[in-house]
Design a protein around this motif. Structure first.
Motif: not given
Length: 258
Positions: A121-126, A146-149, A184-192
């Motif tokens: 898996a990779n990570q991307s932005m939403a 982001v989710k910590n750690g 509260q934030v403009e975007a988030c990063f997580d596993d795609t």
């Protein structure tokens, strides 16, 4: 006489305490068989999450269950969150963890002992569905969640200075997605794959931004103490078996479709 009575009472108490201690020690055994304690995240759909019936399910859960049956070992799941799962393993309160943890050189250098990879898996932005942001360039002066750690947190951190955004750390994916939806934030990063599945299944007002993904990495089962190497060995053998007999493919199909 009183001294004898008091001595008898103390002996009874000592025996009872000893029995309690023995009961605690046996809590990780079933009929003399070891029960491995496996820590995991609380919500990382479709890898681990609670379904509509209140059952804890997901790709990780089904893979672990299939491997345990193939290899003949018992286990107990502790759903405590990603950071807490790491802490539990490092402190000896859990034997291993499975929580969509990416295999990286840095983690291995910090004491993680990984199994063979079981999913790439990779990570991307939403961003929020109506957002005009089309790339990282639109994040200047903004905040992202982001989710910590996690690897997604590392990904965001690695490009934050280049694109001029700040990073806000949250405990789990639902809180992260809500922060974007609520502005509260403009975007988030997580596993795609997690974001894609969650946006679709929960009809979130989010969209994944094209061309924001990094290079994929494999998820691995992990231990933090070499004395638990047997668990890694069983996981690897069982993983190879369920891939060969088709169980692995059926699990992915169940949660991800064709």
């Amino acid at each position: 006489m009183k001294k004898r009575i008091m001595l008898s009472i103390l002996l009874v108490v000592a025996v009872m305490v000893g029995l309690v201690g023995c009961s605690d020690k046996l809590s990780s055994e079933t009929n003399g068989e070891k029960v491995w304690i496996i820590a995991t995240d609380t919500s990382f759909k479709p890898f681990e999450y609670t379904d509509d019936k209140g059952n804890f399910v997901g790709i990780d859960m089904d893979i672990l269950d299939a491997i345990s049956k193939d290899q003949g070992f018992e286990y107990r799941i502790d759903s405590i969150g990603f950071d807490a799962a790491i802490d539990a393993c490092q402190e000896g309160e859990a034997d291993g963890m499975i929580a969509g943890a990416s295999i990286t050189d840095e983690r291995e250098a910090n004491g993680w002992i990984f199994s063979d990879g079981y999913y790439d898996a990779n990570q991307s932005m939403a961003v929020e569905k109506s957002s005009s942001i089309r790339s990282f360039d639109g994040l200047k002066g903004k905040a992202v969640a982001v989710k910590n750690g996690t690897m997604s947190a590392e990904y965001a951190e690695s490009i934050s200075e280049k694109y001029g955004f700040t990073v806000m750390y949250l405990e789990d994916s639902p809180a992260m997605y809500a922060a974007v939806e609520d502005g509260q934030v403009e975007a988030c990063f997580d596993d795609t794959p997690i974001m894609a599945a969650t946006i679709k299944d929960e009809n979130l007002s989010l969209k994944i931004v094209d061309n924001t993904g990094n290079e994929p990495a494999s998820y691995g089962f992990a231990i933090f103490d070499k004395k638990n190497q047997e668990l890694i060995d069983m996981f690897n053998k069982g993983l190879a078996d369920i891939k060969e007999n088709g169980t692995y493919g059926e699990i992915l199909k169940k949660y991800l479709g064709e």
